[in-house]
Structures are given as structure tokens and as C-alpha cells.
Design an enzyme around this catalytic site. Structure first.
Site, PDB file in Angstrom:
ATOM      1  N   THR A 178     -24.593 -55.642  16.775  1.00 17.65           N
ATOM      2  CA  THR A 178     -26.063 -55.641  16.671  1.00 17.65           C
ATOM      3  C   THR A 178     -26.431 -54.995  15.332  1.00 17.65           C
ATOM      4  OG1 THR A 178     -26.182 -53.598  17.977  1.00 17.65           O
ATOM      5  CG2 THR A 178     -26.532 -55.675  19.147  1.00 17.65           C
ATOM      6  N   LYS A 205     -18.269 -52.593  19.603  1.00 15.65           N
ATOM      7  CA  LYS A 205     -19.532 -52.516  18.859  1.00 15.65           C
ATOM      8  C   LYS A 205     -20.077 -51.109  19.025  1.00 15.65           C
ATOM      9  CE  LYS A 205     -23.583 -53.628  19.758  1.00 15.65           C
ATOM     10  NZ  LYS A 205     -24.167 -52.283  19.964  1.00 15.65           N
ATOM     11  N   THR A 216     -26.062 -48.974  22.621  1.00 16.78           N
ATOM     12  CA  THR A 216     -25.036 -49.598  23.459  1.00 16.78           C
ATOM     13  C   THR A 216     -23.672 -49.556  22.786  1.00 16.78           C
ATOM     14  OG1 THR A 216     -26.520 -51.033  24.648  1.00 16.78           O
ATOM     15  CG2 THR A 216     -24.256 -51.756  24.484  1.00 16.78           C
ATOM     16  N   GLU A 302     -25.019 -44.333  12.524  1.00 16.76           N
ATOM     17  CA  GLU A 302     -26.168 -44.680  11.691  1.00 16.76           C
ATOM     18  C   GLU A 302     -26.496 -43.593  10.666  1.00 16.76           C
ATOM     19  OE1 GLU A 302     -29.135 -45.787  14.519  1.00 16.76           O
ATOM     20  OE2 GLU A 302     -28.536 -47.881  14.379  1.00 16.76           O
ATOM     21  N   ASN A 437     -33.923 -44.719  12.475  1.00 19.21           N
ATOM     22  CA  ASN A 437     -34.399 -44.682  13.854  1.00 19.21           C
ATOM     23  C   ASN A 437     -35.876 -44.377  13.982  1.00 19.21           C
ATOM     24  OD1 ASN A 437     -32.072 -45.188  15.699  1.00 19.21           O
ATOM     25  ND2 ASN A 437     -31.196 -43.682  14.303  1.00 19.21           N
ATOM     26  N   SER A 442     -38.846 -53.498  15.104  1.00 19.87           N
ATOM     27  CA  SER A 442     -38.363 -54.892  15.120  1.00 19.87           C
ATOM     28  C   SER A 442     -39.551 -55.830  15.254  1.00 19.87           C
ATOM     29  CB  SER A 442     -37.385 -55.097  16.249  1.00 19.87           C
ATOM     30  OG  SER A 442     -38.047 -54.941  17.479  1.00 19.87           O
TER      31      SER A 442
END
Lengths: 442, 442
Positions: A178, A205, A216, A302, A437, A442
């Protein structure tokens, strides 16, 4: 879609990680084929649907999985649990996975969709029920676009888009990504005590948390070694407890987290059982393999710039060593100090002190030692920060700066109360993390 | 010392908070006087040593305290615990507090220093042992400069630098600050059921985490109401559990955290005991007062731009409501989403789902409701994100943006499994937080 300069910078950075961590070739277990396709669920036309198929008919396969302990479990988690329980981990011949939509918080309709994915693959595989596990990752609170998923699954099988080459394995790994900046694929050959070779291939992932996704974590390991399903279940829990459950990006846990493993027994050798000679060795090999895979997730944390091993040694109990390693790894103050390249033993002690131990005797303030360890070849490797509970007020600041400037480093905590060891892998907390974050919608 | 542009920006911002949250006057309980001095422990010459003295001789005072549960307890915490236990909370007539050095991880020598601070004040007060509590905040792992502390304490008493005016209370509040951008001082008059008035005054210092400090939280509440020491102890624990233990800046807990309270009984009225008519009312008044004080700490959260109330309602148990409120409040993903002004119900559900509940029945996925609540007068006040476990996919995005742009807002979670309520107060996680805690070296 507006692309911010920061995201472009991040994309530029990701090229380095890609070169560093994505292999150019691999070794893959016998009797598996994989296929991936762009079903259209991901709006950008990227690969987003994959199927792993066991083609070995010589034995019944074994499968095991470790699922999220989040109270809110996504539909595919519940569906896969049901399948595994129905057949007690025997005869699972496929895993179907999609990205772009997590099929989470979607109620009964979502359950029907997850079950439908299982049915579609079962039908394509010959009609045996309960032979397929299903996983999803991506946006939550939205229904799967089942027309696209159905077309995608049928196209994969009807056009026989399966293969067993490196590119096929890389493509299915890409199809589960993702917000990952690189696909996480590893493979290795191992030897049994009797000299027999077998292969492990793993895909994962990472913790992609861009709104409204959640962090996830998916991991798959497949092998051609025959392993009894009860033994496999035990090994995978052991391995996950020492790998995927020992990584910290931000301490959050998603509704979809799943680690699963299939052993198809395609190589001709004695089945590994709980009481067999090979059990311990295979369990250790799988554990170390799972650690390598899990570490890639942290490397892709991240916004992170550092990969930090938190090594808690000589604890009275393993559980307490792990609780302390986790407390340090999740501490925002420790993570920002790492980002700031600051030898801040106070924040480390603080995080140790508020860890919720099972046995208070695991921690004795007068016995604790804390050090930074360099991971390159520079000397001295160990920089002592706290010695037997007393801070080292004469820390070599220049050496501290050198070690803290490394991309990879280790925090060693010696509790001195026993002989158990636990490791966690964590990354630093950066402005970039907050940007990714906080700023992105989106 | 180099001062970065970011720190200057922060200093500029702090002026606004100062104007908003620091009072211009106050009401103070009878029978207390306070003094503060710049002892020289803080290098910048700021106030860093204060003493609160009970001058009321008509009754024996009552005192109570709640100390950090961090396994590593600083010397002043251990010393104050010993004093309180020795006299069972009766006859405490002073609190001495210093900032600039936390006297933590200093071993036996540190204990001797903390005890010496107690002795110095006891001597100045007439020689009764066990009459003084001690607190310290600041750098850890360094010895107190006892010459400066000793001079400071003696000067305060010998030159009688005590007073009971607003400026005196503001100065002692300033003397406990470390990285706080404003002193936290509040005071109010309250009424007993019989109409008798009494006064509460509270001071706090916040979560200042600049290297190598830790997030020390100190809070003092003094009152002229006579309260039996056992009743006071019960009230303070009740209040702390609903105030200082319900705030989250970064989830870390220091070695020095202490909340303490003295009731000197300087007003002529019946002593409040556990079984007295006034107990419940006074406990509730103290709880609300402690909440106001604790909220100021969140408002001064490092780098924060938002003050967020997390309100978990209709839980089967209070403990589970609190565990869920805490899990949401500490989630880095929720905190960054708040910073990014993103109505991300997924991250909120996720944090609810991984909360470690005492009773799993407190959470029923099909009964949960999650909303954002506007705290200004705009309508509609409530924006429903999740209704009976089902995400509201038609959220009014414009209204969401309006609410999320507010500096103060509320996340309401209705569990629908009982009637208990718990609140937490949190702030957003910003790039500025990472900058403050990552870039700065003292």
C-alpha cells in the site's frame, strides 16, 4: 491529486531503499505458483490482487496463521480464521490477497464479500471448500468492489497468469503493497539435520498508515518442507512472537494484521513433527527468517531514518525482557532522541521504569546496564551509558555522536537478573513521520 | 547557547498561551505563605527554589500525595514517601521544591541530599522532624548542588522572603517550571453543604522533556478546609485518577511525578471525614479543580496546537472507559490525524480495538458510536463518524473541516454497554514536538 514536495522527496528517498533491500533474484519452494493482476481496485492501475497456489498433490499441505488481536477484526481475518479452524490447518491450497481496500468495518456484507473471494478461488481450484485463505489491506470502512475482484480472480486463473519465476514472486509482493516504498521479498535455502535442503520464501507489507488506512501488517511464508500442521502452528507462533510481534513503528495495531504460512511438503523427506529431531532446528530457522522479513518492515517505517535493535539481555523471564524492549521501542521520547542523535539514557531508563512487568524481580535498579552498540566495525563497539544503575557521567561525547550518526545501531540493556533475552526492532520518530500521517488526505 | 529560529518561534507562541492561561489575581487559602528564590541551580538565574509553609497552628494539618509508579523513583519521591508514612499524613507543614535538577538516578548520595533538604526546612520551621515534603524536577543523573540549595533555603527563611499575595504564589509557581511556556496557577472558592466557604489553590508544572530531562509532572494543591488525613488521601487519589492520570502528552511517565495536597484546617468548621455529609461534595470539587489544573499541562504540551477531550461514555466499567480513553489519547496515529485535521474514525476505532480491557464485555462492536463534538457554539455540535458500529460514509466533510480546525474539540465514544464515563485530555502530535524533543541538546 496534488503531490506535495515532501512526498516527492520521500519518493526520491525510496529509490535508495529499493536498491538496498529488494533482491534481484531468489530461490523458491517447489510446488507453488503465484499470480498478480491489476484488478482496478487501486485507482492508479497498480497491481492489487494476488493468488498463491499450492500445486503439490503428493501430500496434504499444512497451514497456520497468527491474526491481529485487535477487537475489531476485519472480515478477511474472520473468514480466514473460520477456514483454518474448519480444516484444522490441513489442505489449504491457496491464499488470495488484495490491496487498496481492507474490507474492514464493513459488517455482514463485508463478511459475505470475504467469503465470496474464498469461494471464487476454491471454485477455480476444483471446488474443494475451505482450501483458501483471504487477506485484504487498504482503506477501511469501504466495501470491496466485488465486480473488479471477481473479474481479477477469474482472469488470473482463466488466462493462467501464474508462474514460479523471480518476477512472478516479486509481482505478487508488489500487489500487497500500500504505502510501502519497496516490496519486501526474501528467500533462502536451509538444511535439515539429515542434510536435506528445503526453501523458505517470505513476503510482507509494512505499516502504511496514510489516511484513512491503518497500519496493516501482512506476512506470508511458504515452504516445500513437509511439516505437521500442529507443529507448523507452534513454530509460526514462536517465530511471530520473536519477529513480527517485536517491531515498532508507532505502536498501533490494525484490524487486518495477519501472518500466515503454508508448508506443502513438495520435497521428499520425513514430515517434521513436534517430537521429531528436526523440530527445534526448523523452528529456529523459520524464526530467524521471519525476523529478517519483519526487520524490512521497520526499515520501511514511515519517515524513519534509523533502524534500531533494542536488545534486552539477562532478564529473569523472556516475557519481561520483551515487555521492556517494547516499552523502549514504543517510547516517543526515545524515538525522538534517536532522531536527534542524542545519547539520552534518561529516556531509556524512564521507559524501562514504566514498563508493566509480569514479575517485578526482573528489574533491579542496582543491576541494570545500558549501552549503545555500534553496528559497523568502528571501535570501541560499546558505549556504556548506565553501569550497575549508575549513570556514566563521563560518556565520550565524540564517540556517542559517531555511533548515533549511524543508520543502524543497537541499544543494549543488561538487566542482570537472569538469562533470558528478547529483541525488538524500532525506528526513529521524525518530522517526516508527522508530515506523512498528519498532512496527507486521500 | 545557540537559540534556533524554531525555539524563538515557540517562545513567541508561548506569549499567547501566557496571556490566555495565566491569571492576573487569585484567592488563596488562609494560613499559608510561600517564598521563591533563584538559588543558582538554574544557570539562567531564574527562580528555581520554593517553599510552601503552613502557618496555621490551630489544628494539625493533613497531607496526602500520589507518586509516580515508575520503577525508578527519584530520591525526593522516596524521601517524601518516607516522611508521609512516618507521620501518617499528619502535621506536614512545608513543601520544598527545586527545579533545574531532578535528583534522580543519583543513588544513596542523592537520597542523602533529598533528606538534607527536608532537614534544612524542618530546622528552620522549629525542628520537628518529618514535617516537610520535598520535590525536584529537571536534569536527571546529576547531583544537586547542595551548597546552592542550602544557601537558598536559609536565605528564604532568614530574610523572611515569604508572602501570601498573588505575586508570591505566581513566583513559587514559576520556580517549579522547567520547559513550561507558562506557569500553571489556579485558585477558587468553594462552598460546603452548610454554606461555609473554603479555598483551593493549585500549582503545576508540565511535561517538559528537553534532554536529558524527562516528562516530570508536579502538582500541588493547598486548602484551608480541615480534612481528616485518611479522607484527604482518598480524595486525592480519586481526583488524581480523574485528572493528572487522565492526560496524555506523549505517554511517557517520569521518575519524579508527584501530586500532593495539604489541608491545614485554618478555617473554623467541622473536619471533613470519610463518613461526613460533606465528603462527596468536597471530593467532587477537588476532582474538578484538579482537572482544571491537569488540563493546563495538556495545553502546554510540547509543540501542541490542539486541546482534545476524549470522552468515553456508557461503558460497562469505569476502568475500561479509562483504558479506552487512554488508548485513543496515546495513539500516535490519532494524534497526527488531529494535527492534520483529519476526521479519521478508522484510527480511533483501531486504538479502541487494541486497548487492553479488563472486561471484554465493555466493548461490543455493534453498539459503538464515535463522534466529533464542536466546543464552540456552532451547529450541528455533533458530527457522527461511526453509528452502532457502522461508519457514516456520508460525513459532511465541510462541517468536519470546521470542527477539526478548532483549537479545542472533543472525541465522543459511546460504548453502549453500561453507564460509566471516563475522560482523557490529549493534544496533537506535531512536527514541532519532534523538533523540540529531537533537535535540542542542553
Amino acid at each position: 491529486m496534488r503531490v506535495s514536495p515532501r512526498l516527492l522527496q520521500r519518493a526520491a528517498k525510496s529509490i535508495d531503499k529499493y536498491a538496498l533491500y529488494v533482491p534481484q533474484s531468489g530461490v523458491f519452494p517447489k510446488g507453488f505458483k503465484v499470480g498478480a493482476i491489476a484488478s482496478g481496485v487501486k485507482k492508479n492501475g497498480a497491481l492489487d490482487l494476488g493468488v498463491i497456489v499450492n500445486t503439490n498433490k503428493s501430500r496434504l499441505s499444512s497451514a497456520a496463521a497468527v491474526f491481529t488481536t485487535n477487537k475489531f477484526k476485519a472480515a478477511p481475518v474472520l473468514a480466514s480464521k473460520q477456514v483454518l479452524e474448519a480444516v484444522r490447518g490441513k489442505g489449504i491450497n491457496a491464499i488470495v490477497v488484495n490491496s487498496g481496500c481492507a474490507n474492514s468495518v464493513t459488517g455482514e456484507l463485508g463478511m459475505a464479500d470475504a467469503n465470496e473471494m474464498v469461494s471464487l478461488v476454491n471454485t477455480q481450484m476444483g471446488g474443494t471448500p475451505n482450501a483458501t485463505l483471504v487477506m485484504s489491506t487498504g482503506v477501511i470502512g469501504q466495501r470491496l468492489q466485488m465486480d473488479k475482484i471477481t473479474n481479477g480472480i477469474n482472469k488470473l486463473f482463466n488466462e493462467n497468469r501464474f508462474g514460479a519465476h523471480f518476477e512472478d514472486w516479486l509481482n505478487i509482493t508488489k500487489s500487497i503493497c500500500t504505502t510501502d516504498t519497496f516490496p519486501k521479498l526474501i528467500s533462502s535455502k536451509f538444511k535439515l539435520p539429515n542434510g536435506q535442503e528445503y526453501t523458505l520464501t517470505g513476503m510482507a507489507k509494512g505499516a502504511g498508515m496514510i489516511c484513512p488506512n491503518m497500519a496493516t501488517l501482512l506476512g506470508f511464508i511458504v515452504t516445500d518442507l513437509p511439516i505437521a500442521s500442529t507443529a507448523l502452528n507452534k513454530m509460526l507462533h514462536h517465530a511471530t512472537n520473536r519477529s513480527f510481534n517485536c517491531i515498532s513503528v508507532d505502536g498501533d495495531m490494525s484490524t487486518n494484521d495477519t501472518i500466515c504460512m503454508i508448508a506443502n511438503g513438495a520435497i521428499e523427506t520425513q514430515e517434521v513433527k513436534e517430537d521429531s529431531e528436526a523440530f527445534e532446528q526448523v523452528q529456529e530457522q523459520i524464526t530467524q527468517f521471519a525476523q529478517r522479513l519483519a526487520q524490512l518492515v521497520v526499515r520501511d517505517g514511515e519517515g524513519s531514518t534509523k533502524f534500531v535493535t533494542v536488545n534486552v539481555q539477562n532478564s529473569l523471564t523472556f516475557d519481561d525482557a520483551k515487555i521492556i524492549a517494547e516499552s523502549i521501542s514504543n517510547s516517543m521520547l526515545v524515538k525522538t532522541a534517536l532522531y536527534g542523535q542524542d545519547a539520552n539514557w534518561g529516556r531509556i531508563l524512564c521507559a524501562i521504569g514504566y514498563a508493566k512487568l509480569d514479575n517485578l524481580k526482573s528489574l533491579d535498579e542496582s543491576k541494570i546496564n545500558v549501552s549503545f552498540i555500534a553496528t559497523d566495525d568502528s571501535e570501541p563497539r560499546e558505549l556504556k551509558l548506565v553501569v550497575n544503575g549508575v549513570p556514566n557521567l563521563n560518556v565520550d561525547e565524540e564517540r556517542a555522536s559517531q555511533i548515533l550518526a549511524l543508520n543502524d545501531l543497537e541499544i543494549k540493556v543488561d538487566l542482570g537478573t537472569g538469562s533470558e533475552t528478547a529483541q525488538f526492532w524500532t525506528c526513529d520518530l521524525t518530522r517526516e513521520y508527522v508530515t506523512i500521517n498528519g498532512d496527507y488526505r486521500s
